[in-house]
Design a protein around this motif. Structure first.
Motif, PDB file in Angstrom:
ATOM      1  N   VAL A  20     -11.955  -4.333   0.622  1.00  0.00           N
ATOM      2  CA  VAL A  20     -11.924  -2.867   0.713  1.00  0.00           C
ATOM      3  C   VAL A  20     -10.984  -2.324   1.771  1.00  0.00           C
ATOM      4  O   VAL A  20     -10.731  -1.120   1.800  1.00  0.00           O
ATOM      5  CB  VAL A  20     -13.343  -2.288   0.937  1.00  0.00           C
ATOM      6  N   ARG A  54     -12.860   4.963  -3.366  1.00  0.00           N
ATOM      7  CA  ARG A  54     -12.005   3.785  -3.548  1.00  0.00           C
ATOM      8  C   ARG A  54     -12.778   2.510  -3.198  1.00  0.00           C
ATOM      9  O   ARG A  54     -12.755   1.529  -3.933  1.00  0.00           O
ATOM     10  CB  ARG A  54     -10.756   3.899  -2.674  1.00  0.00           C
ATOM     11  N   ILE A  58     -13.851  -0.596  -5.736  1.00  0.00           N
ATOM     12  CA  ILE A  58     -13.481  -1.994  -5.475  1.00  0.00           C
ATOM     13  C   ILE A  58     -14.726  -2.876  -5.450  1.00  0.00           C
ATOM     14  O   ILE A  58     -14.737  -3.975  -6.027  1.00  0.00           O
ATOM     15  CB  ILE A  58     -12.681  -2.120  -4.163  1.00  0.00           C
ATOM     16  N   GLU A  61     -15.802  -3.302  -9.022  1.00  0.00           N
ATOM     17  CA  GLU A  61     -14.937  -4.251  -9.744  1.00  0.00           C
ATOM     18  C   GLU A  61     -15.255  -5.698  -9.404  1.00  0.00           C
ATOM     19  O   GLU A  61     -15.002  -6.593 -10.195  1.00  0.00           O
ATOM     20  CB  GLU A  61     -13.464  -3.991  -9.396  1.00  0.00           C
TER      21      GLU A  61
END
Length: 177
Positions: A20, A54, A58, A61
């Motif tokens: 991250v 964001r 991440i 994902e």
């Protein structure tokens, strides 16, 4: 390993940081219990909403966060409720280590099976065929290319491969001499 112990482990902290980045680390390092919205996280951590989103994406994902959507009946707006799922981190790290081991083994074989030449001026390395095509002269500066001994590099790779194999409890695939 308990959830709190996971977050205190420096290897896991490094893994999360690599995923991250520094702006997303506050999100990854202090996950709340239960569900939370991205807006709540941004406010609680004093971060920009885009940085929080964001980081959450991440983590999602990489199977470290999940969400469920709620639609506001009046406005039609969607709200995402996020939950952190860090139980799989040890397995993911082990999988990463296996990928690293395979990549190092492949690179070691490449280094062993090729002859290299170096432009000492530019620091550019060439395979034998490339060096021959250039008449053993650097195409950038014209300096003569020098034969490059890569034994130290191969030895360093072998040491790291052995360490990874020991850590992963993996036997050598082929008997190497």
């Amino acid at each position: 390993m308990a959830f709190e112990e996971l977050l205190e482990d420096p290897v896991i902290q490094k893994y999360l940081h690599e995923l991250v980045g520094p702006k997303g680390m506050p999100v990854a390092a202090a996950p709340p219990d239960g569900e939370v919205t991205d807006e709540e996280l941004a406010e609680e951590l004093g971060l920009e909403l885009n940085d929080v989103r964001r980081a959450l994406f991440i983590l999602y994902e990489n199977d470290l966060a999940t969400y469920r959507r709620l639609r506001d009946e009046d406005s039609g707006w969607l709200t995402y409720l996020w939950t952190f799922e860090y139980d799989a981190i040890p397995e993911q790290l082990e999988s990463e280590m296996h990928r690293l081991l395979t990549a190092l083994e492949n690179r070691r074989e490449y280094e062993r099976n090729h002859e290299f030449y170096l432009c000492e001026e530019c620091g550019i390395r060439f395979e034998f065929g490339e060096a021959m095509d250039f008449g053993f002269q650097c195409p950038d500066c014209g300096s003569e290319l020098q034969s490059l001994e890569n034994t130290r590099l191969v030895d360093a790779m072998e040491t790291r491969i052995d360490e990874l194999r020991d850590e992963l409890n993996v036997e050598t695939a082929n008997a190497e001499i």
